[in-house]
Each structure stands twice: as C-alpha cells, then as structure tokens.
Design a protein around this motif. Structure first.
Motif, PDB file in Angstrom:
ATOM      1  N   ASN A 170       0.826  -1.210   0.000  1.00  0.00           N
ATOM      2  CA  ASN A 170       0.000   0.000   0.000  1.00  0.00           C
ATOM      3  C   ASN A 170       0.858   1.256   0.000  1.00  0.00           C
ATOM      4  O   ASN A 170       0.536   2.234  -0.693  1.00  0.00           O
ATOM      5  CB  ASN A 170      -0.944  -0.002   1.210  1.00  0.00           C
ATOM      6  N   ARG A 171       1.938   1.241   0.759  1.00  0.00           N
ATOM      7  CA  ARG A 171       2.838   2.399   0.761  1.00  0.00           C
ATOM      8  C   ARG A 171       3.478   2.588  -0.613  1.00  0.00           C
ATOM      9  O   ARG A 171       3.646   3.721  -1.084  1.00  0.00           O
ATOM     10  CB  ARG A 171       3.918   2.226   1.836  1.00  0.00           C
ATOM     11  N   THR A 172       3.830   1.479  -1.258  1.00  0.00           N
ATOM     12  CA  THR A 172       4.436   1.556  -2.589  1.00  0.00           C
ATOM     13  C   THR A 172       3.455   2.141  -3.601  1.00  0.00           C
ATOM     14  O   THR A 172       3.833   2.940  -4.467  1.00  0.00           O
ATOM     15  CB  THR A 172       4.895   0.165  -3.054  1.00  0.00           C
ATOM     16  N   ILE A 173       2.186   1.752  -3.489  1.00  0.00           N
ATOM     17  CA  ILE A 173       1.163   2.283  -4.389  1.00  0.00           C
ATOM     18  C   ILE A 173       1.025   3.788  -4.213  1.00  0.00           C
ATOM     19  O   ILE A 173       0.998   4.552  -5.200  1.00  0.00           O
ATOM     20  CB  ILE A 173      -0.190   1.588  -4.128  1.00  0.00           C
ATOM     21  N   ILE A 174       0.944   4.241  -2.977  1.00  0.00           N
ATOM     22  CA  ILE A 174       0.824   5.680  -2.715  1.00  0.00           C
ATOM     23  C   ILE A 174       2.036   6.421  -3.262  1.00  0.00           C
ATOM     24  O   ILE A 174       1.897   7.474  -3.923  1.00  0.00           O
ATOM     25  CB  ILE A 174       0.678   5.940  -1.195  1.00  0.00           C
ATOM     26  N   TYR A 175       3.218   5.884  -3.035  1.00  0.00           N
ATOM     27  CA  TYR A 175       4.444   6.545  -3.506  1.00  0.00           C
ATOM     28  C   TYR A 175       4.461   6.624  -5.028  1.00  0.00           C
ATOM     29  O   TYR A 175       4.778   7.669  -5.601  1.00  0.00           O
ATOM     30  CB  TYR A 175       5.664   5.775  -2.994  1.00  0.00           C
ATOM     31  N   ALA A 176       4.109   5.517  -5.689  1.00  0.00           N
ATOM     32  CA  ALA A 176       4.097   5.503  -7.153  1.00  0.00           C
ATOM     33  C   ALA A 176       3.146   6.556  -7.703  1.00  0.00           C
ATOM     34  O   ALA A 176       3.466   7.272  -8.666  1.00  0.00           O
ATOM     35  CB  ALA A 176       3.712   4.114  -7.661  1.00  0.00           C
ATOM     36  N   LYS A 217      -5.763  11.789  -6.473  1.00  0.00           N
ATOM     37  CA  LYS A 217      -5.153  10.474  -6.276  1.00  0.00           C
ATOM     38  C   LYS A 217      -5.485   9.912  -4.887  1.00  0.00           C
ATOM     39  O   LYS A 217      -5.851   8.736  -4.747  1.00  0.00           O
ATOM     40  CB  LYS A 217      -3.634  10.579  -6.429  1.00  0.00           C
ATOM     41  N   LEU A 218      -5.366  10.752  -3.874  1.00  0.00           N
ATOM     42  CA  LEU A 218      -5.595  10.286  -2.507  1.00  0.00           C
ATOM     43  C   LEU A 218      -7.068   9.970  -2.266  1.00  0.00           C
ATOM     44  O   LEU A 218      -7.392   8.997  -1.583  1.00  0.00           O
ATOM     45  CB  LEU A 218      -5.104  11.341  -1.513  1.00  0.00           C
ATOM     46  N   LEU A 219      -7.970  10.768  -2.836  1.00  0.00           N
ATOM     47  CA  LEU A 219      -9.396  10.526  -2.661  1.00  0.00           C
ATOM     48  C   LEU A 219      -9.825   9.198  -3.276  1.00  0.00           C
ATOM     49  O   LEU A 219     -10.767   8.564  -2.796  1.00  0.00           O
ATOM     50  CB  LEU A 219     -10.198  11.671  -3.295  1.00  0.00           C
ATOM     51  N   VAL A 220      -9.135   8.780  -4.319  1.00  0.00           N
ATOM     52  CA  VAL A 220      -9.454   7.510  -4.966  1.00  0.00           C
ATOM     53  C   VAL A 220      -8.712   6.355  -4.307  1.00  0.00           C
ATOM     54  O   VAL A 220      -9.297   5.307  -3.999  1.00  0.00           O
ATOM     55  CB  VAL A 220      -9.117   7.566  -6.469  1.00  0.00           C
ATOM     56  N   LEU A 221      -7.417   6.537  -4.070  1.00  0.00           N
ATOM     57  CA  LEU A 221      -6.573   5.434  -3.626  1.00  0.00           C
ATOM     58  C   LEU A 221      -6.818   5.015  -2.172  1.00  0.00           C
ATOM     59  O   LEU A 221      -6.845   3.814  -1.872  1.00  0.00           O
ATOM     60  CB  LEU A 221      -5.099   5.796  -3.801  1.00  0.00           C
ATOM     61  N   PRO A 223      -9.487   5.089  -0.011  1.00  0.00           N
ATOM     62  CA  PRO A 223     -10.613   4.158   0.215  1.00  0.00           C
ATOM     63  C   PRO A 223     -10.481   2.868  -0.590  1.00  0.00           C
ATOM     64  O   PRO A 223     -10.909   1.804  -0.129  1.00  0.00           O
ATOM     65  CB  PRO A 223     -11.840   4.969  -0.216  1.00  0.00           C
ATOM     66  N   ALA A 224      -9.880   2.955  -1.784  1.00  0.00           N
ATOM     67  CA  ALA A 224      -9.722   1.751  -2.612  1.00  0.00           C
ATOM     68  C   ALA A 224      -8.809   0.742  -1.933  1.00  0.00           C
ATOM     69  O   ALA A 224      -9.110  -0.463  -1.903  1.00  0.00           O
ATOM     70  CB  ALA A 224      -9.174   2.122  -3.979  1.00  0.00           C
ATOM     71  N   LEU A 225      -7.712   1.208  -1.363  1.00  0.00           N
ATOM     72  CA  LEU A 225      -6.775   0.309  -0.691  1.00  0.00           C
ATOM     73  C   LEU A 225      -7.399  -0.303   0.560  1.00  0.00           C
ATOM     74  O   LEU A 225      -7.213  -1.497   0.845  1.00  0.00           O
ATOM     75  CB  LEU A 225      -5.492   1.060  -0.329  1.00  0.00           C
ATOM     76  N   ALA A 226      -8.130   0.500   1.311  1.00  0.00           N
ATOM     77  CA  ALA A 226      -8.806  -0.026   2.500  1.00  0.00           C
ATOM     78  C   ALA A 226      -9.826  -1.098   2.101  1.00  0.00           C
ATOM     79  O   ALA A 226      -9.949  -2.132   2.765  1.00  0.00           O
ATOM     80  CB  ALA A 226      -9.496   1.113   3.254  1.00  0.00           C
ATOM     81  N   LEU A 240      -1.986  -9.129  -6.781  1.00  0.00           N
ATOM     82  CA  LEU A 240      -2.000  -8.816  -8.214  1.00  0.00           C
ATOM     83  C   LEU A 240      -2.760  -7.524  -8.470  1.00  0.00           C
ATOM     84  O   LEU A 240      -2.361  -6.713  -9.322  1.00  0.00           O
ATOM     85  CB  LEU A 240      -2.635  -9.964  -9.001  1.00  0.00           C
ATOM     86  N   THR A 241      -3.850  -7.336  -7.748  1.00  0.00           N
ATOM     87  CA  THR A 241      -4.604  -6.085  -7.868  1.00  0.00           C
ATOM     88  C   THR A 241      -3.738  -4.906  -7.454  1.00  0.00           C
ATOM     89  O   THR A 241      -3.725  -3.853  -8.108  1.00  0.00           O
ATOM     90  CB  THR A 241      -5.873  -6.140  -6.998  1.00  0.00           C
ATOM     91  N   LYS A 242      -2.964  -5.096  -6.386  1.00  0.00           N
ATOM     92  CA  LYS A 242      -2.089  -4.024  -5.928  1.00  0.00           C
ATOM     93  C   LYS A 242      -0.939  -3.790  -6.905  1.00  0.00           C
ATOM     94  O   LYS A 242      -0.521  -2.643  -7.121  1.00  0.00           O
ATOM     95  CB  LYS A 242      -1.554  -4.347  -4.530  1.00  0.00           C
ATOM     96  N   LEU A 243      -0.433  -4.859  -7.518  1.00  0.00           N
ATOM     97  CA  LEU A 243       0.611  -4.696  -8.527  1.00  0.00           C
ATOM     98  C   LEU A 243       0.074  -3.897  -9.716  1.00  0.00           C
ATOM     99  O   LEU A 243       0.782  -3.059 -10.280  1.00  0.00           O
ATOM    100  CB  LEU A 243       1.134  -6.047  -8.992  1.00  0.00           C
ATOM    101  N   ALA A 244      -1.185  -4.153 -10.095  1.00  0.00           N
ATOM    102  CA  ALA A 244      -1.803  -3.391 -11.171  1.00  0.00           C
ATOM    103  C   ALA A 244      -1.879  -1.911 -10.803  1.00  0.00           C
ATOM    104  O   ALA A 244      -1.618  -1.031 -11.642  1.00  0.00           O
ATOM    105  CB  ALA A 244      -3.197  -3.932 -11.473  1.00  0.00           C
ATOM    106  N   LEU A 245      -2.191  -1.624  -9.536  1.00  0.00           N
ATOM    107  CA  LEU A 245      -2.259  -0.231  -9.080  1.00  0.00           C
ATOM    108  C   LEU A 245      -0.871   0.413  -9.057  1.00  0.00           C
ATOM    109  O   LEU A 245      -0.724   1.596  -9.383  1.00  0.00           O
ATOM    110  CB  LEU A 245      -2.907  -0.156  -7.700  1.00  0.00           C
ATOM    111  N   ILE A 246       0.145  -0.359  -8.660  1.00  0.00           N
ATOM    112  CA  ILE A 246       1.513   0.154  -8.710  1.00  0.00           C
ATOM    113  C   ILE A 246       1.883   0.515 -10.140  1.00  0.00           C
ATOM    114  O   ILE A 246       2.448   1.587 -10.414  1.00  0.00           O
ATOM    115  CB  ILE A 246       2.510  -0.880  -8.148  1.00  0.00           C
TER     116      ILE A 246
END
Length: 264
Positions: A170-176, A217-221, A223-226, A240-246
């Motif tokens: 999740n941290r990697t997704i936010i950073y990306a 980005k934050l408004l979407v990501l 709640p989506a990650l939670a 895999l879903t998280k890799l797609a988001l990354i």
C-alpha cells in the motif's frame, strides 16, 4: 469504432469515456487471467515477485518514451502507444515469468528480473542518443513525490483509520501515484503538456491547475486500498490487484519524467 478506439491510438490523442471503460474492463480480465496462471504454476504474488516484476514496468515506460521521441516509425510505433503498449508489456512479462519458472523452478526470480533490467537498459541506450534537456526534472519529481508520500505516512501516526498504510504494498502504491501526480503537475503546469485521461482532464480544466491530481489520487486510492484489504481474501488476487495499481502509477510517472527530461 474508429472514433473511439482506432483514432486515439493512431493520433495518440486523449482517452474518451468509451475506450476508458473498455480498457479498464480488459485490465480487470487480465488480472483474473494472471490469477489462473499463478494457480497453474503454483506461484504466489509475494513481495519478492513484485520486486522482480518492477523492472518490466520500467521497461514498458522507457519503451513508451522511445515512441515519444519518434525513434520508431509507423505502423510499428502504434504498438508503443497506450493502451496497446500495456498489453504488449503484459504479454512479454507473463511470457518471461512462465518460461523462467518452467526452466528454473522456484529459483526463477533473479533470471526473471534480469530480463526486465536488460530490456530497460536497451531502451535507455536507445534514448541516450536524444540527450537531456531538462535533467533537473528527474530530481524535482523524485523530491516532490517523496515529500508528499512521506507527509502522508507521518499523518498515519495520528490517524488510526490509515492503518492499512502499514502494509508495504500500500505504501508503494501511494508513492508511485505521488510520483505520477508530481510528473503530471510539472508537465502540465510548467511545460504545457496535457493530460489524456477523461476525469483528470475535466478536473484540471475546472481548477486550472494539474495540482488537483494530488488530492484526486488520494481521494481515490485511500478508500480503494482499505476496501481491497478488507474484501479480497485470496492473497494472489489481492497482491496482483495491488501490482496493477503500482503499475498504473509508476509507469506513467517514469514515462512522464523521462519525456520531460529529454524534452520530447
């Protein structure tokens, strides 16, 4: 069909609502196809495999810039325009994964990652002939994205609702995505580039600045990650879903940054 699918690819124009929905559905089907592939070869999408896959994201992004720099002529260049390039990179990545897994068994990770690194290196060698015009952009995107992602992690300490950010994926997704938003902000507001996607284009036009990408980005990501962590129990499907988001964040971030740095 020409208006909604072929024209945006041939002329590399903005996305429209029709092709946006279509490509999104195809992305979802691709993720489900990967789940079946993983089950067949007894693979688990863990942190090691994610790290081994990151070079392919870099390869795809740098390959996209090869087209931006007009180093490949039509019709071959059409293969390097989004979203077709996503499926091209997906096929190469999946093929490399299957081949290395079958040849090397469980010790495939290093060889699998090495193929992606070599591919990225070849792209960068090809791009080296273009020359840097705005090299400072690379540092600016990195510093701005890092500062924003770091600030959010500091907020996590005071907000228990953000506990899902304790997860490394999740941290990697936010950073990306903060890197992506930073590259978009610099490209649109500082260099006069334009955003291709439907919703960001609308909001940028509405607010008059691409800085709107940061809260968007934050408004979407967030709640989506939670939601992903709470609802997807299958580990491989969840990761895999998280890799797609990354990929959806890191790929355009690298492409935008390289393009701005090269001035193409």
């Amino acid at each position: 069909m020409y208006r909604y699918y072929i024209h945006p690819i041939i002329y590399d124009t903005s996305y429209n609502p029709v092709d946006t929905i279509t490509w999104g559905l195809l992305l979802g089907l691709a993720v489900l196809g990967l789940v079946r592939l993983f089950r067949r070869y007894n693979l688990v999408m863990d942190e090691r495999l994610v790290l081994s896959t990151l070079p392919y994201i870099l390869a795809g992004s740098s390959l996209r810039v090869v087209e931006d720099a007009r180093l490949i002529e039509p019709p071959w260049s059409y293969l390097l325009i989004t979203p077709i390039i996503f499926f091209l990179v997906f096929l190469v990545t999946a093929g490399s994964l299957v081949i290395t897994r079958r040849l090397l068994g469980e010790q495939f990770h290093h060889c699998y990652a090495a193929i992606g690194f070599v591919w990225t290196l070849l792209n960068l060698i090809l791009l080296s002939g273009v020359g840097l015009e705005n090299g400072w952009v690379i540092g600016a995107v990195f510093l701005l994205g890092s500062a924003l992602a770091g600030g959010l992690l500091l907020c996590r300490r005071a907000l228990p609702a953000l506990s899902f950010l304790d997860d490394g994926f999740n941290r990697t997704i936010i950073y990306a995505h903060m890197l992506d938003a930073s590259s978009t902000y610099l490209g649109v507001d500082w260099f006069g580039y334009y955003e291709k996607h439907v919703v960001p284009t609308f909001l940028i036009d509405l607010t008059g600045t691409a800085a709107v990408m940061f809260p968007l980005k934050l408004l979407v990501l967030l709640p989506a990650l939670a939601l992903i962590d709470k609802t997807i129990e299958d580990r491989s499907l969840r990761n895999l879903t998280k890799l797609a988001l990354i990929t959806l964040g890191l790929a355009p971030a690298v492409r935008n940054t390289l393009r701005l740095a090269l001035g193409v």
